[in-house]
Design a protein around this motif. Structure first.
Motif, short mmCIF file in Angstrom:
data_model
loop_
_atom_site.label_atom_id
_atom_site.label_comp_id
_atom_site.label_asym_id
_atom_site.label_seq_id
_atom_site.Cartn_x
_atom_site.Cartn_y
_atom_site.Cartn_z
N GLY A 184 0.84 -1.20 0.00
CA GLY A 184 0.00 0.00 0.00
C GLY A 184 0.87 1.24 0.00
N ARG A 185 0.49 2.24 -0.80
CA ARG A 185 1.34 3.41 -1.02
C ARG A 185 0.63 4.70 -0.61
NH1 ARG A 185 2.07 0.10 -5.87
NH2 ARG A 185 4.24 -0.61 -6.01
N TYR A 186 1.41 5.60 0.02
CA TYR A 186 0.94 6.93 0.40
C TYR A 186 2.05 7.92 0.05
CZ TYR A 186 -2.54 4.34 3.09
OH TYR A 186 -3.55 3.49 3.45
N ALA A 187 1.68 9.10 -0.46
CA ALA A 187 2.69 10.07 -0.90
C ALA A 187 2.25 11.49 -0.58
CB ALA A 187 2.95 9.92 -2.40
N TYR A 188 3.24 12.37 -0.36
CA TYR A 188 2.99 13.76 0.01
C TYR A 188 4.00 14.66 -0.70
CZ TYR A 188 0.56 11.13 3.58
OH TYR A 188 -0.26 10.23 4.22
N LEU A 189 3.55 15.88 -1.05
CA LEU A 189 4.38 16.83 -1.77
C LEU A 189 4.99 17.86 -0.84
CD1 LEU A 189 2.22 17.59 -4.94
CD2 LEU A 189 4.46 16.49 -4.92
N PHE A 190 6.29 18.17 -1.06
CA PHE A 190 6.98 19.21 -0.30
C PHE A 190 7.91 19.96 -1.23
CE2 PHE A 190 5.83 16.01 2.82
CZ PHE A 190 5.31 16.78 3.84
N VAL A 271 4.28 5.79 -8.30
CA VAL A 271 3.35 6.83 -7.86
C VAL A 271 3.49 8.09 -8.71
CG1 VAL A 271 2.79 8.39 -5.96
CG2 VAL A 271 3.15 5.97 -5.51
N ARG A 272 4.73 8.47 -8.98
CA ARG A 272 4.96 9.67 -9.79
C ARG A 272 4.35 9.52 -11.18
NH1 ARG A 272 10.78 10.79 -9.41
NH2 ARG A 272 10.94 8.83 -10.55
N ARG A 273 4.52 8.36 -11.78
CA ARG A 273 3.99 8.14 -13.13
C ARG A 273 2.47 8.08 -13.12
NH1 ARG A 273 3.26 3.22 -15.36
NH2 ARG A 273 4.66 2.28 -13.83
N LYS A 274 1.89 7.35 -12.17
CA LYS A 274 0.44 7.22 -12.12
C LYS A 274 -0.26 8.54 -11.81
CE LYS A 274 -0.38 2.81 -12.87
NZ LYS A 274 -1.28 2.35 -13.96
N ALA A 275 0.36 9.36 -10.98
CA ALA A 275 -0.29 10.60 -10.54
C ALA A 275 -0.10 11.75 -11.52
CB ALA A 275 0.22 11.00 -9.16
N PHE A 276 1.08 11.87 -12.13
CA PHE A 276 1.40 13.09 -12.86
C PHE A 276 1.79 12.88 -14.32
CE2 PHE A 276 2.66 13.95 -8.36
CZ PHE A 276 1.63 14.85 -8.08
N CYS A 277 1.62 11.67 -14.86
CA CYS A 277 1.98 11.50 -16.28
C CYS A 277 0.97 12.21 -17.19
CB CYS A 277 2.09 10.02 -16.63
SG CYS A 277 0.53 9.12 -16.57
N LEU A 278 -0.27 12.32 -16.78
CA LEU A 278 -1.30 12.99 -17.58
C LEU A 278 -1.60 14.40 -17.09
CD1 LEU A 278 -3.84 10.05 -18.09
CD2 LEU A 278 -2.10 10.87 -19.69
N THR A 279 -1.56 14.61 -15.80
CA THR A 279 -1.90 15.91 -15.21
C THR A 279 -0.72 16.45 -14.42
OG1 THR A 279 -4.19 15.18 -14.99
CG2 THR A 279 -3.54 17.15 -13.77
N ASP A 280 -0.18 17.59 -14.85
CA ASP A 280 0.95 18.17 -14.13
C ASP A 280 0.79 19.69 -13.95
OD1 ASP A 280 1.30 19.03 -16.70
OD2 ASP A 280 3.27 18.11 -17.00
N GLN A 289 -1.62 18.35 -4.10
CA GLN A 289 -1.62 17.31 -3.07
C GLN A 289 -2.94 16.54 -3.06
OE1 GLN A 289 0.85 16.14 -0.80
NE2 GLN A 289 -0.77 14.62 -0.69
N GLU A 290 -4.04 17.23 -3.28
CA GLU A 290 -5.33 16.55 -3.34
C GLU A 290 -5.37 15.57 -4.51
OE1 GLU A 290 -8.13 19.71 -3.54
OE2 GLU A 290 -8.02 20.19 -1.39
N HIS A 291 -4.83 15.99 -5.64
CA HIS A 291 -4.77 15.10 -6.81
C HIS A 291 -3.89 13.89 -6.51
CE1 HIS A 291 -4.43 13.85 -11.02
NE2 HIS A 291 -3.14 13.78 -10.83
N LEU A 292 -2.75 14.11 -5.84
CA LEU A 292 -1.86 13.01 -5.49
C LEU A 292 -2.53 12.04 -4.52
CD1 LEU A 292 0.94 11.68 -5.51
CD2 LEU A 292 1.65 13.30 -3.75
N SER A 293 -3.27 12.55 -3.56
CA SER A 293 -3.97 11.68 -2.60
C SER A 293 -5.01 10.82 -3.30
CB SER A 293 -4.62 12.54 -1.51
OG SER A 293 -3.64 13.28 -0.79
N ARG A 294 -5.73 11.41 -4.26
CA ARG A 294 -6.71 10.62 -5.01
C ARG A 294 -6.02 9.53 -5.84
NH1 ARG A 294 -9.05 15.84 -5.77
NH2 ARG A 294 -8.02 15.98 -7.81
N ALA A 295 -4.87 9.86 -6.41
CA ALA A 295 -4.12 8.87 -7.19
C ALA A 295 -3.67 7.71 -6.31
CB ALA A 295 -2.93 9.53 -7.87
N CYS A 296 -3.20 8.02 -5.10
CA CYS A 296 -2.78 6.95 -4.17
C CYS A 296 -3.97 6.09 -3.77
CB CYS A 296 -2.12 7.57 -2.94
SG CYS A 296 -0.49 8.29 -3.25
N LEU A 297 -5.13 6.71 -3.60
CA LEU A 297 -6.33 5.95 -3.26
C LEU A 297 -6.68 4.96 -4.37
CD1 LEU A 297 -8.54 5.70 -1.08
CD2 LEU A 297 -9.88 7.37 -2.38
#
Length: 532
Positions: A184-190, A271-280, A289-297
């Motif tokens: 299971g994966r969780y990610a956060y932006l800083f 995670v980086r590819r799944k979350a931001f390959c289409l939307t950046d 961060q909200e978009h990243l959390s939805r991608a992890c879900l």
């Protein structure tokens, strides 16, 4: 090149249909020599010691050319010398620490073309690969797959990602956590991978899973390992603080042994590819961060392959086996600053405003990764979103109202006014352009009574909707209090008794008459309501 189907067809026509070799060649449009070769191989297979296995191999294995004796025609000795010279230069750069400035295979190919040689990129790659294959290779290493108890281990690592925030390309750091048992994966932006981000990422992770794994695994990152003492790794104060508060154990990987936390090594890229390959592109870091959390879900709930068939149940087992969540750890640094004559504090070449009554005073600043909070004694006097742009001014108009009431002429020529909201500027230009002092007193009154800039905008729009062309200070005050009273009545409406309804309606009517008189300037009616 004859295919496996053609070979089977040749044998079938010859043995079953009884066609001659010439007819088979004519029917299939194949050379007679090819027919002879296939039938000869068939006859040889029949007479083998194990004809069944020989025939199975002949009829099922795809035929292919023997290219072992083929040699490149364009690759001359002169070109070989040029390629080897480029490889020697690469070796010299590596020895000097310029590994990232070496020539790649495609650079060598372009170099050869620029010198007038005619050669393909594939030939260059093949020759370089052949040279490297003759070098001594490290013996392949075997790995052992480990067993993980639910909730036992979570791994942490950093990764980089480039995003466009409000149209500006910005580099962010991904703090990625991965469970060993369920993956299971969780990610956060800083914005930085510093100690504050390190602590906040753990706080966010433990808060989201509402528990704490028994052990956290790290590589030799600076925010986790302070130094090496006699070959032993000494943890940083931040890691010790988190370990003591959240009650988890920690383990460090060996140097250059990323496979010891292979789950998270792969997770950063995934995670980086799944979350931001289409939307950046995002408006701000919060929406990213909200978009990243939805991608992890979505990643944690994915199905459709053998590796993800029972992922949801395994993740549930992880979450139910965690240690209790003790609460949120305060992840901030506390620094002390002196407020200068501009009523600002300067932190890392960024200027933040504080109320102008604190000029010359000492204030404490709680520094978070994305915000700062200014305290004077125990009182919170200011809060700003943290800026990472050197030389930036983060100032709020309400911090300077005391000074502007004495120097109203400086309002429109100040940096404060330049940073003010556009709607507030529009209100000033439309109704208070020739009376700076009145406008400042209105803002000061709103601040004193607890009204925000949004409340002022809302009141202004409501007056304009009612047809008021020239808005006065008294009208704005009346409208602000009218909105507040309306909100209070709406929240208390459910608890009003029927017997009180008539009295409340009468009081509301009297209040409305008083506000009307105040807005029209009728001095006799002003005594109906309190002075506001």
């Amino acid at each position: 090149m004859k295919t496996m189907v053609e070979r089977q067809s040749i044998i079938h026509m010859y043995r079953v249909c009884g066609y001659s070799k010439r007819r088979i060649s004519r029917e299939l449009h194949i050379s007679r020599h090819t027919v002879d070769n296939v039938l000869s191989a068939y006859e040889s297979a029949i007479h083998e010691t194990d004809p069944e296995e020989a025939l199975s191999e002949l009829l099922t294995i795809q035929p292919k050319y023997d290219s072992s004796q083929r040699r490149p025609r364009r690759l001359t000795q002169e070109i070989k010398d040029e390629i080897e010279l480029c490889l020697k230069k690469n070796a010299a750069k590596t020895a000097m620490g310029l590994r990232k400035q070496r020539m790649l295979k495609k650079d060598i190919h372009l170099f050869l073309l620029s010198k007038g040689y005619t050669i393909s990129y594939a030939t260059v790659c093949s020759y370089i690969k052949n040279i490297e294959s003759h070098k001594e290779k490290k013996k392949s290493e075997a790995f052992i797959r480990l067993f993980y108890e639910p909730g036992g281990i979570a791994e942490f690592d950093w990764g980089e990602v480039l995003l466009f925030i409000d149209g500006v390309k910005t580099k962010f750091y991904l703090a990625v956590f991965t469970f060993g048992h369920s993956n299971g994966r969780y990610a956060y932006l800083f914005r930085h991978q510093n100690t504050l981000a390190f602590m906040e990422s753990h706080r966010n992770f433990f808060r989201d899973i509402h528990g704490v794994p028994a052990m956290m695994v790290y590589d030799n990152m600076r925010v986790a390992v302070k130094d090496f003492v006699g070959g032993e790794k000494k943890p940083t104060e931040a890691l010790m603080k988190m370990s003591g508060f959240y009650c988890f154990e920690y383990r460090f990987c060996n140097i250059r042994a990323g496979w010891e936390k292979g789950h998270v090594e792969r997770s950063v890229e995934y995670v980086r590819r799944k979350a931001f390959c289409l939307t950046d592109r995002f408006e701000d870091i919060r929406s990213a961060q909200e978009h990243l959390s939805r991608a992890c879900l979505l990643i944690n709930g994915e199905r459709g392959s053998l590796s993800t068939a029972d992922k949801s149940s395994r993740l549930e087992a992880d979450l139910t086996s965690l240690k209790p969540f003790p609460g949120n750890l305060g992840c901030f640094e506390v620094n002390e600053y002196i407020v200068d004559k501009w009523s600002i504090i300067s932190m890392k070449n960024v200027h933040y405003s504080v109320p102008d009554c604190l000029v010359g005073e000492s204030v404490q600043v709680k520094v978070y990764s994305e915000k700062i909070v200014v305290l004077h004694g125990k009182e919170k006097v200011a809060s700003h979103q943290r800026s990472y742009c050197g030389g930036d001014w983060c100032i709020e108009l309400e911090h300077y109202l005391r000074t502007l009431s004495r120097k109203p002429g400086a309002l429109t020529h100040s940096v404060i006014w330049h940073k003010a909201p556009e709607e507030l500027k529009k209100l000033y230009e439309t109704h208070f352009k020739d009376d700076n002092r009145t406008f400042v007193l209105l803002l000061d009154y709103a601040k004193e009574k607890g009204f925000s800039g949004t409340d002022i905008m809302k009141a202004c729009k409501e007056l304009a909707r009612r047809g008021v062309r020239k808005i006065s200070t008294e009208q704005m005050k009346a409208m602000l209090h009218g909105d507040l009273q309306a909100g209070t009545e709406e929240s208390m409406q459910a608890s009003i008794l029927p017997a009180q309804q008539e009295k409340i309606e009468q009081e509301a009517a009297d209040t409305l008459e008083g506000i009307t008189a105040l807005m029209t300037g009728n001095s006799e009616m002003r005594n109906i309501i309190p002075n506001i």
